[in-house]
Design an enzyme around this catalytic site. Structure first.
Site: not given
Length: 196
Positions: A24, A74, A76, A101, A122
Protein backbone atom coordinates in the site's frame (compact mmCIF):
# COMPACT_ATOMS: atom_id res chain seq x y z
CA UNK A 1 24.46 12.89 40.30
CA UNK A 2 22.42 12.28 37.12
CA UNK A 3 19.24 14.22 36.72
CA UNK A 4 16.29 12.39 35.18
CA UNK A 5 13.71 14.42 33.31
CA UNK A 6 10.21 12.99 33.16
CA UNK A 7 8.60 12.91 29.76
CA UNK A 8 5.92 15.52 29.30
CA UNK A 9 2.47 13.88 29.07
CA UNK A 10 1.10 13.54 25.55
CA UNK A 11 -0.99 16.63 24.79
CA UNK A 12 -2.05 16.02 21.19
CA UNK A 13 -2.46 13.12 18.78
CA UNK A 14 -1.47 13.69 15.15
CA UNK A 15 -2.87 10.80 13.12
CA UNK A 16 -2.08 9.94 9.52
CA UNK A 17 -4.52 7.53 7.89
CA UNK A 18 -3.41 4.71 5.62
CA UNK A 19 -3.13 0.95 5.26
CA UNK A 20 -0.20 -1.04 6.70
CA UNK A 21 2.01 -3.13 4.44
CA UNK A 22 4.45 -2.51 1.61
CA UNK A 23 1.81 -3.20 -1.04
CA UNK A 24 0.00 0.00 0.00
CA UNK A 25 3.01 2.31 0.03
CA UNK A 26 2.67 5.43 -2.15
CA UNK A 27 -1.02 4.76 -2.83
CA UNK A 28 -3.58 7.58 -2.69
CA UNK A 29 -5.18 6.16 0.46
CA UNK A 30 -1.81 6.33 2.27
CA UNK A 31 -1.20 10.04 1.86
CA UNK A 32 -1.82 10.47 5.61
CA UNK A 33 1.02 8.05 6.43
CA UNK A 34 3.28 9.85 3.95
CA UNK A 35 2.61 13.30 5.40
CA UNK A 36 3.12 11.97 8.94
CA UNK A 37 6.54 10.59 7.95
CA UNK A 38 7.50 14.07 6.78
CA UNK A 39 6.36 15.64 10.07
CA UNK A 40 8.29 12.97 11.99
CA UNK A 41 11.43 13.90 10.08
CA UNK A 42 10.91 17.60 10.78
CA UNK A 43 10.56 17.13 14.55
CA UNK A 44 13.06 14.28 14.94
CA UNK A 45 10.50 11.65 15.95
CA UNK A 46 10.60 7.96 15.02
CA UNK A 47 7.29 6.24 14.34
CA UNK A 48 8.22 2.70 15.31
CA UNK A 49 6.56 1.71 18.62
CA UNK A 50 3.64 -0.68 18.11
CA UNK A 51 1.02 0.11 20.76
CA UNK A 52 -2.78 0.17 20.80
CA UNK A 53 -3.05 -1.26 17.26
CA UNK A 54 -0.91 1.60 15.91
CA UNK A 55 2.67 2.55 15.14
CA UNK A 56 3.52 5.57 17.27
CA UNK A 57 6.31 8.05 17.87
CA UNK A 58 6.65 10.92 20.33
CA UNK A 59 7.98 14.38 19.67
CA UNK A 60 7.69 18.07 20.47
CA UNK A 61 5.98 20.48 18.08
CA UNK A 62 5.03 24.07 18.94
CA UNK A 63 6.18 23.31 22.52
CA UNK A 64 3.48 20.64 22.74
CA UNK A 65 4.13 16.97 23.44
CA UNK A 66 2.65 15.15 20.45
CA UNK A 67 2.16 11.51 19.58
CA UNK A 68 2.35 10.67 15.88
CA UNK A 69 0.03 7.76 15.11
CA UNK A 70 -0.32 5.40 12.14
CA UNK A 71 -3.24 3.01 12.76
CA UNK A 72 -2.36 -0.57 11.79
CA UNK A 73 -5.97 -1.79 11.69
CA UNK A 74 -6.49 -1.10 7.97
CA UNK A 75 -8.45 1.94 6.91
CA UNK A 76 -12.01 0.78 7.65
CA UNK A 77 -11.19 0.20 11.34
CA UNK A 78 -9.00 3.26 11.95
CA UNK A 79 -11.33 4.46 14.70
CA UNK A 80 -10.57 1.41 16.86
CA UNK A 81 -6.86 2.28 17.02
CA UNK A 82 -7.37 6.03 17.37
CA UNK A 83 -9.94 5.60 20.16
CA UNK A 84 -7.66 3.14 21.99
CA UNK A 85 -4.75 5.62 21.94
CA UNK A 86 -7.02 8.51 22.97
CA UNK A 87 -8.35 6.50 25.93
CA UNK A 88 -4.87 5.46 27.05
CA UNK A 89 -3.61 9.07 27.09
CA UNK A 90 -6.96 10.40 28.43
CA UNK A 91 -7.33 12.88 25.58
CA UNK A 92 -10.50 14.56 24.32
CA UNK A 93 -11.34 14.76 20.59
CA UNK A 94 -10.33 18.46 20.65
CA UNK A 95 -6.73 17.17 21.03
CA UNK A 96 -6.89 15.14 17.81
CA UNK A 97 -5.60 16.14 14.35
CA UNK A 98 -6.14 13.69 11.46
CA UNK A 99 -4.50 13.86 8.02
CA UNK A 100 -6.12 11.89 5.20
CA UNK A 101 -6.84 11.66 1.46
CA UNK A 102 -9.85 13.21 -0.25
CA UNK A 103 -10.92 12.04 -3.72
CA UNK A 104 -13.35 14.94 -4.15
CA UNK A 105 -10.49 17.44 -4.23
CA UNK A 106 -8.02 18.17 -6.98
CA UNK A 107 -4.57 16.63 -6.58
CA UNK A 108 -2.46 18.72 -4.22
CA UNK A 109 -5.28 20.85 -2.83
CA UNK A 110 -5.54 21.03 0.97
CA UNK A 111 -8.44 21.79 3.27
CA UNK A 112 -8.53 22.21 7.06
CA UNK A 113 -11.80 21.62 8.93
CA UNK A 114 -12.53 21.52 12.66
CA UNK A 115 -15.50 19.12 12.32
CA UNK A 116 -17.62 17.53 9.63
CA UNK A 117 -18.96 14.39 8.02
CA UNK A 118 -16.99 11.43 6.69
CA UNK A 119 -17.64 12.46 3.08
CA UNK A 120 -17.59 8.80 2.04
CA UNK A 121 -14.14 8.15 3.59
CA UNK A 122 -14.30 4.87 5.53
CA UNK A 123 -11.36 5.68 7.80
CA UNK A 124 -12.95 8.97 8.82
CA UNK A 125 -16.32 7.28 9.23
CA UNK A 126 -14.72 4.79 11.63
CA UNK A 127 -13.18 7.59 13.72
CA UNK A 128 -16.49 9.50 13.82
CA UNK A 129 -18.28 6.34 15.00
CA UNK A 130 -15.74 5.99 17.81
CA UNK A 131 -15.26 9.63 18.86
CA UNK A 132 -17.87 11.88 17.24
CA UNK A 133 -17.02 14.46 14.58
CA UNK A 134 -15.53 17.38 16.53
CA UNK A 135 -11.84 17.02 15.81
CA UNK A 136 -9.44 18.79 13.44
CA UNK A 137 -8.75 17.31 10.05
CA UNK A 138 -6.42 18.13 7.18
CA UNK A 139 -7.74 16.77 3.90
CA UNK A 140 -5.27 16.18 1.07
CA UNK A 141 -6.66 16.14 -2.46
CA UNK A 142 -5.63 13.02 -4.37
CA UNK A 143 -7.78 13.66 -7.46
CA UNK A 144 -11.06 12.12 -8.52
CA UNK A 145 -11.30 8.77 -10.29
CA UNK A 146 -10.64 8.95 -14.03
CA UNK A 147 -14.17 7.92 -15.11
CA UNK A 148 -17.57 7.32 -13.44
CA UNK A 149 -17.36 3.54 -13.96
CA UNK A 150 -13.84 3.31 -12.43
CA UNK A 151 -14.03 1.43 -9.12
CA UNK A 152 -13.40 3.83 -6.20
CA UNK A 153 -11.55 1.19 -4.14
CA UNK A 154 -9.21 0.53 -7.08
CA UNK A 155 -8.62 4.27 -7.45
CA UNK A 156 -7.70 5.00 -3.82
CA UNK A 157 -5.44 1.94 -3.76
CA UNK A 158 -3.67 2.98 -6.96
CA UNK A 159 -0.14 4.37 -6.73
CA UNK A 160 0.78 7.95 -7.51
CA UNK A 161 2.67 8.53 -10.72
CA UNK A 162 6.09 10.18 -10.37
CA UNK A 163 4.66 13.60 -11.26
CA UNK A 164 1.69 13.18 -8.93
CA UNK A 165 4.02 12.18 -6.11
CA UNK A 166 6.02 15.40 -6.61
CA UNK A 167 2.79 17.41 -6.33
CA UNK A 168 1.90 15.65 -3.08
CA UNK A 169 5.42 16.06 -1.68
CA UNK A 170 5.18 19.80 -2.37
CA UNK A 171 2.21 19.85 0.04
CA UNK A 172 4.09 18.44 3.02
CA UNK A 173 5.47 21.77 4.22
CA UNK A 174 2.00 23.38 4.14
CA UNK A 175 0.52 20.38 5.97
CA UNK A 176 3.25 20.71 8.60
CA UNK A 177 2.55 24.46 8.91
CA UNK A 178 -1.18 23.79 9.31
CA UNK A 179 -0.50 21.27 12.08
CA UNK A 180 1.70 23.86 13.81
CA UNK A 181 -1.12 26.44 13.62
CA UNK A 182 -3.63 23.96 15.04
CA UNK A 183 -1.29 23.07 17.91
CA UNK A 184 -0.83 26.78 18.60
CA UNK A 185 -4.62 27.18 18.88
CA UNK A 186 -4.89 29.10 15.62
CA UNK A 187 -7.36 27.16 13.43
CA UNK A 188 -8.26 30.24 11.36
CA UNK A 189 -4.59 30.66 10.44
CA UNK A 190 -4.36 26.95 9.54
CA UNK A 191 -7.36 27.36 7.23
CA UNK A 192 -5.84 30.50 5.72
CA UNK A 193 -2.64 28.56 4.93
CA UNK A 194 -4.45 25.65 3.30
CA UNK A 195 -7.95 26.50 2.13
CA UNK A 196 -7.14 29.02 -0.58
Amino acid sequence: MALFQRKKPVEYLIVGLGNPGREYERTRHNVGFMALDYIAGRIGAEIRDLKHMALTGRGIMEDKSVLLVKPQTYMNRSGEAVAAVMRYYKLEPARLIVIYDDVSMELGKLRVRMKGSAGGHNGVKSIIEALGDEWARIKVGVGSKPSPDYDLADWVLSRFSTDELKTIQNDYERICAAVSCLLAGEPARAMERCNG
